[in-house]
Design an enzyme around this catalytic site. Structure first.
Site, PDB file in Angstrom:
ATOM      1  N   GLU A  85      28.771   1.961  14.548  1.00 61.94           N
ATOM      2  CA  GLU A  85      28.590   3.403  14.674  1.00 61.94           C
ATOM      3  C   GLU A  85      29.889   4.157  14.932  1.00 61.94           C
ATOM      4  OE1 GLU A  85      24.918   5.283  16.370  1.00 61.94           O
ATOM      5  OE2 GLU A  85      26.223   5.426  18.114  1.00 61.94           O
ATOM      6  N   GLU A 131      19.451  -1.499  20.137  1.00 66.03           N
ATOM      7  CA  GLU A 131      20.464  -0.440  20.157  1.00 66.03           C
ATOM      8  C   GLU A 131      20.967  -0.178  21.581  1.00 66.03           C
ATOM      9  OE1 GLU A 131      18.758   3.137  18.569  1.00 66.03           O
ATOM     10  OE2 GLU A 131      17.393   2.046  17.293  1.00 66.03           O
ATOM     11  N   SER A 132      22.245   0.097  21.676  1.00 69.38           N
ATOM     12  CA  SER A 132      22.891   0.557  22.911  1.00 69.38           C
ATOM     13  C   SER A 132      23.119  -0.558  23.938  1.00 69.38           C
ATOM     14  CB  SER A 132      22.094   1.676  23.588  1.00 69.38           C
ATOM     15  OG  SER A 132      21.935   2.776  22.724  1.00 69.38           O
ATOM     16  N   LYS A 168      31.151   7.386  16.714  1.00 67.00           N
ATOM     17  CA  LYS A 168      30.693   8.321  17.737  1.00 67.00           C
ATOM     18  C   LYS A 168      31.899   8.827  18.523  1.00 67.00           C
ATOM     19  CE  LYS A 168      28.174   6.628  21.144  1.00 67.00           C
ATOM     20  NZ  LYS A 168      26.983   6.193  21.909  1.00 67.00           N
ATOM     21  N   ASN A 216      15.831   1.109  21.842  1.00 71.95           N
ATOM     22  CA  ASN A 216      17.024   1.685  22.466  1.00 71.95           C
ATOM     23  C   ASN A 216      17.055   1.273  23.935  1.00 71.95           C
ATOM     24  OD1 ASN A 216      19.212   3.186  23.331  1.00 71.95           O
ATOM     25  ND2 ASN A 216      18.620   5.017  22.193  1.00 71.95           N
ATOM     26  N   GLU A 231      12.957   4.717  16.467  1.00 71.30           N
ATOM     27  CA  GLU A 231      13.486   4.295  17.762  1.00 71.30           C
ATOM     28  C   GLU A 231      12.478   4.489  18.883  1.00 71.30           C
ATOM     29  OE1 GLU A 231      17.635   5.382  18.852  1.00 71.30           O
ATOM     30  OE2 GLU A 231      16.662   6.490  20.464  1.00 71.30           O
ATOM     31  N   LYS A 240      22.466   9.326  12.062  1.00 71.91           N
ATOM     32  CA  LYS A 240      22.027   9.299  13.465  1.00 71.91           C
ATOM     33  C   LYS A 240      21.934  10.743  13.941  1.00 71.91           C
ATOM     34  CE  LYS A 240      21.573   6.603  17.289  1.00 71.91           C
ATOM     35  NZ  LYS A 240      22.769   6.032  17.919  1.00 71.91           N
TER      36      LYS A 240
END
Length: 260
Positions: A54, A216-217, A56, A186, A165, A116
């Site tokens: 990603e 995710e994350s 960001k 997430n 998500e 996103k």
């Protein structure tokens, strides 16, 4: 109000203004609207690493992460590193992204691109298609069951993959829809932005094998990915761990090499 509430309230105003400036009939005339899309879900299913890297610049929880590196250098570095998909944050107010970032990424890489974004209106799905995305993100916490059904149906009609998500079991149950390709768990709570990998472990058992499972994350080491694979996860969305370094592409390369 939570961070998510603030973002959603802002999006409602932002999208209303965009609809006035560039209506859907004009978006449908954009050159990239006719582009043949690439399936992110299929790319992950045949991948041995499953990394979605990603771009960001900043976030509400961490402020500036990295606003020095050029986007085209980052995403090209990700592709060379072996990432199977690129995630591009297009929110400007909270994350420092833009739709122009999506255009740059589309021109730079040949792997699937995920837009996103906090999608709260069908307009944003048309927008994603017009700006070159191959897949969109729908966040269950932002949308009703009926909206998830309608939005995912529209995305499939536009040949876009859908990553849906979730953060808990309740959100997951309303997200198991026929037009959804990937279920993303997430690990970051969008109400307070705290991270807990246990969220992926817990929800993995409730996700049918029809869907590509994505965590995710909060993923910062190879061992976490190896463990999550035993829970059936095929995709891993990583942004901050790469972006916080001077050379995100090189960091991604070193990370992915350890997975092979």
């Amino acid at each position: 109000m939570t961070i998510l509430d603030n973002i959603t309230a802002y999006k409602l105003k932002e999208v209303a203004a965009k609809k006035e400036a560039i209506p859907v009939r004009l978006l449908e005339k954009f050159p990239l609207f006719a582009k043949e899309t690439k399936s992110l879900a299929e790319a992950l299913r045949i991948s041995t690493t499953g990394i979605i890297a990603e771009h960001k610049r900043r976030s509400p929880s961490k402020s500036v992460i990295n606003d020095k590196v050029l986007l085209h250098e980052v995403v090209s570095g990700y592709e060379l590193a072996g990432a199977k998909g690129i995630s591009v944050l297009t929110d400007s107010n909270f994350f420092g992204g833009s739709l122009d970032d999506l255009l740059v990424a589309e021109k730079t890489v040949s792997i699937p691109i995920l837009r996103k974004e906090f999608i709260i209106d069908p307009y944003q799905i048309y927008e994603a298609k017009a700006y070159g995305a191959d897949a969109i993100l729908l966040i269950a916490a932002c949308l009703s069951a009926e909206e998830l059904k309608q939005f995912s149906h529209l995305a499939k009609n536009l040949k876009l993959d859908v990553l849906l998500e979730v953060h808990n079991s309740e959100e997951l149950q309303k997200s198991l829809l026929p037009n959804v390709d990937m279920i993303g768990v997430n690990n970051r709570n969008l109400k307070n932005f705290k991270v807990n990998i246990e969220t992926s472990r817990k929800l993995s058992k409730e996700i049918p094998t029809d869907f590509v499972k994505i965590s995710e994350s909060g993923i910062s080491d190879v061992e976490t990915i190896k463990e999550l694979r035993t829970y059936g996860f095929e995709g891993f969305l990583i942004g901050e761990n790469f972006m916080k370094t001077e050379n995100p592409g090189e960091t991604a390369k070193q990370f992915i090499e350890k997975l092979r």
